[in-house]
Design a protein around this motif. Structure first.
Motif, mmCIF file in Angstrom:
data_model
loop_
_atom_site.group_PDB
_atom_site.id
_atom_site.type_symbol
_atom_site.label_atom_id
_atom_site.label_comp_id
_atom_site.label_asym_id
_atom_site.label_seq_id
_atom_site.Cartn_x
_atom_site.Cartn_y
_atom_site.Cartn_z
ATOM 1 N N TYR A 138 0.809 -1.215 0.000
ATOM 2 C CA TYR A 138 0.000 0.000 0.000
ATOM 3 C C TYR A 138 0.847 1.271 0.000
ATOM 4 O O TYR A 138 0.458 2.270 -0.585
ATOM 5 C CB TYR A 138 -0.957 0.018 1.201
ATOM 6 N N ARG A 139 2.004 1.234 0.620
ATOM 7 C CA ARG A 139 2.870 2.415 0.642
ATOM 8 C C ARG A 139 3.242 2.814 -0.784
ATOM 9 O O ARG A 139 3.190 3.988 -1.155
ATOM 10 C CB ARG A 139 4.127 2.121 1.470
ATOM 11 N N GLU A 140 3.599 1.830 -1.607
ATOM 12 C CA GLU A 140 3.988 2.122 -2.980
ATOM 13 C C GLU A 140 2.773 2.456 -3.847
ATOM 14 O O GLU A 140 2.855 3.280 -4.754
ATOM 15 C CB GLU A 140 4.785 0.956 -3.551
ATOM 16 N N VAL A 141 1.636 1.821 -3.565
ATOM 17 C CA VAL A 141 0.403 2.169 -4.286
ATOM 18 C C VAL A 141 0.069 3.636 -4.028
ATOM 19 O O VAL A 141 -0.283 4.372 -4.961
ATOM 20 C CB VAL A 141 -0.769 1.249 -3.865
ATOM 21 N N ALA A 142 0.199 4.066 -2.780
ATOM 22 C CA ALA A 142 -0.097 5.463 -2.434
ATOM 23 C C ALA A 142 0.820 6.423 -3.173
ATOM 24 O O ALA A 142 0.388 7.487 -3.620
ATOM 25 C CB ALA A 142 0.029 5.662 -0.919
ATOM 26 N N GLU A 143 2.083 6.042 -3.342
ATOM 27 C CA GLU A 143 3.014 6.890 -4.087
ATOM 28 C C GLU A 143 2.621 6.998 -5.555
ATOM 29 O O GLU A 143 2.726 8.061 -6.156
ATOM 30 C CB GLU A 143 4.435 6.338 -3.976
ATOM 31 N N VAL A 144 2.151 5.892 -6.125
ATOM 32 C CA VAL A 144 1.783 5.882 -7.543
ATOM 33 C C VAL A 144 0.532 6.710 -7.796
ATOM 34 O O VAL A 144 0.488 7.531 -8.707
ATOM 35 C CB VAL A 144 1.587 4.436 -8.056
ATOM 36 N N VAL A 145 -0.521 6.475 -6.996
ATOM 37 C CA VAL A 145 -1.795 7.142 -7.256
ATOM 38 C C VAL A 145 -1.902 8.503 -6.577
ATOM 39 O O VAL A 145 -2.795 9.281 -6.895
ATOM 40 C CB VAL A 145 -3.001 6.261 -6.852
ATOM 41 N N GLY A 146 -0.993 8.777 -5.642
ATOM 42 C CA GLY A 146 -1.068 10.031 -4.905
ATOM 43 C C GLY A 146 -2.025 9.874 -3.734
ATOM 44 O O GLY A 146 -3.092 9.288 -3.866
ATOM 45 N N GLY A 147 -1.627 10.343 -2.596
ATOM 46 C CA GLY A 147 -2.459 10.225 -1.410
ATOM 47 C C GLY A 147 -1.743 9.432 -0.340
ATOM 48 O O GLY A 147 -0.576 9.081 -0.460
ATOM 49 N N SER A 148 -2.485 9.156 0.718
ATOM 50 C CA SER A 148 -1.897 8.481 1.872
ATOM 51 C C SER A 148 -2.052 6.968 1.762
ATOM 52 O O SER A 148 -2.834 6.456 0.953
ATOM 53 C CB SER A 148 -2.574 8.968 3.154
ATOM 54 N N VAL A 149 -1.324 6.276 2.613
ATOM 55 C CA VAL A 149 -1.430 4.818 2.686
ATOM 56 C C VAL A 149 -2.832 4.440 3.134
ATOM 57 O O VAL A 149 -3.435 3.490 2.594
ATOM 58 C CB VAL A 149 -0.358 4.245 3.644
ATOM 59 N N ASP A 150 -3.376 5.174 4.089
ATOM 60 C CA ASP A 150 -4.730 4.890 4.569
ATOM 61 C C ASP A 150 -5.766 5.059 3.461
ATOM 62 O O ASP A 150 -6.711 4.277 3.349
ATOM 63 C CB ASP A 150 -5.091 5.781 5.758
ATOM 64 N N ALA A 151 -5.593 6.073 2.633
ATOM 65 C CA ALA A 151 -6.523 6.285 1.516
ATOM 66 C C ALA A 151 -6.418 5.153 0.502
ATOM 67 O O ALA A 151 -7.435 4.708 -0.052
ATOM 68 C CB ALA A 151 -6.252 7.626 0.848
ATOM 69 N N ALA A 152 -5.208 4.658 0.270
ATOM 70 C CA ALA A 152 -5.037 3.528 -0.645
ATOM 71 C C ALA A 152 -5.696 2.280 -0.084
ATOM 72 O O ALA A 152 -6.376 1.538 -0.812
ATOM 73 C CB ALA A 152 -3.546 3.278 -0.907
ATOM 74 N N ARG A 153 -5.523 2.039 1.214
ATOM 75 C CA ARG A 153 -6.179 0.896 1.856
ATOM 76 C C ARG A 153 -7.699 1.006 1.755
ATOM 77 O O ARG A 153 -8.389 0.040 1.478
ATOM 78 C CB ARG A 153 -5.789 0.811 3.330
ATOM 79 N N ARG A 154 -8.210 2.209 1.989
ATOM 80 C CA ARG A 154 -9.662 2.420 1.940
ATOM 81 C C ARG A 154 -10.192 2.190 0.522
ATOM 82 O O ARG A 154 -11.220 1.553 0.328
ATOM 83 C CB ARG A 154 -9.986 3.851 2.403
ATOM 84 N N ALA A 155 -9.487 2.708 -0.486
ATOM 85 C CA ALA A 155 -9.919 2.517 -1.872
ATOM 86 C C ALA A 155 -9.885 1.036 -2.237
ATOM 87 O O ALA A 155 -10.793 0.536 -2.915
ATOM 88 C CB ALA A 155 -9.022 3.323 -2.818
ATOM 89 N N ALA A 156 -8.861 0.320 -1.780
ATOM 90 C CA ALA A 156 -8.784 -1.117 -2.062
ATOM 91 C C ALA A 156 -9.920 -1.862 -1.378
ATOM 92 O O ALA A 156 -10.567 -2.725 -1.983
ATOM 93 C CB ALA A 156 -7.437 -1.674 -1.624
ATOM 94 N N ALA A 157 -10.167 -1.537 -0.127
ATOM 95 C CA ALA A 157 -11.253 -2.199 0.610
ATOM 96 C C ALA A 157 -12.604 -1.926 -0.047
ATOM 97 O O ALA A 157 -13.425 -2.839 -0.212
ATOM 98 C CB ALA A 157 -11.256 -1.734 2.065
ATOM 99 N N ASP A 158 -12.838 -0.679 -0.436
ATOM 100 C CA ASP A 158 -14.096 -0.344 -1.105
ATOM 101 C C ASP A 158 -14.219 -1.063 -2.448
ATOM 102 O O ASP A 158 -15.292 -1.541 -2.811
ATOM 103 C CB ASP A 158 -14.210 1.166 -1.315
ATOM 104 N N GLY A 159 -13.111 -1.133 -3.189
ATOM 105 C CA GLY A 159 -13.134 -1.821 -4.479
ATOM 106 C C GLY A 159 -13.403 -3.299 -4.337
ATOM 107 O O GLY A 159 -14.237 -3.873 -5.062
#
Length: 163
Positions: A130-151
């Motif tokens: 998630y740390r690297e996903v957040a860097e790619v898409v922009g935003g925080s690690v928590d936001a990446a986790r939330r987007a993944a969970a919602d998806g």
């Protein structure tokens, strides 16, 4: 007192890097642009990677680096797709019916909002943390986790509805 020499770390040959990570990059490309453009995105990814490979630090995370390049190439292809006309033959009278109960993962991913689709593809198909996903898409690690969970939640709901 003698100084110890650290071993010299170098990158593996590019061909080996392609062999190790080709399947992961293709999965990400298919998830982001679909099967029709995935091969083009895959090729563009490795062409870009080949150009930059000599300047890459020896301790780089090659898989994360390649998935990031793939994501950018897919975004480029999606933008180009919206700028060009797509010729079609004669449209069919009716759409072909889908088999009942079939889950088409590509269609389910395509139905997700953009950020969720990208995060799910990068994390679950590309294997990025998630740390690297957040860097790619922009935003925080928590936001990446939330987007993944919602998806994933949306994919599960769709699967239950279609099953």
């Amino acid at each position: 007192m003698r100084q110890q020499r650290l071993p010299v770390v170098s990158l593996p040959p590019f061909e080996l890097t392609v062999a190790r990570h080709a399947a992961t990059v293709l999965r990400v490309c298919r998830a982001l642009v679909g099967p029709d453009d995935a091969d083009d995105a895959w090729s563009e990814t490795f062409l870009s990677a080949l150009r930059a490979y000599p300047t890459l630090p020896a301790d780089a995370n090659l898989e994360a680096w390649l998935v990031t390049i793939a994501h950018r190439r897919c975004v480029d292809l999606l933008r180009a797709r919206t700028r060009r006309a797509v010729p079609v033959g004669t449209p069919p009278e009716r759409a072909a019916p889908e088999a009942a109960g079939d889950l088409d993962l590509r269609a389910a991913l395509a139905a997700l909002p953009d950020k969720q689709r990208v995060v799910v593809a990068l994390h679950y198909l590309g294997g990025l943390p998630y740390r690297e996903v957040a860097e790619v898409v922009g935003g925080s690690v928590d936001a990446a986790r939330r987007a993944a969970a919602d998806g994933v939640s949306a994919l599960r709901r769709r699967y239950r509805r279609e099953a």
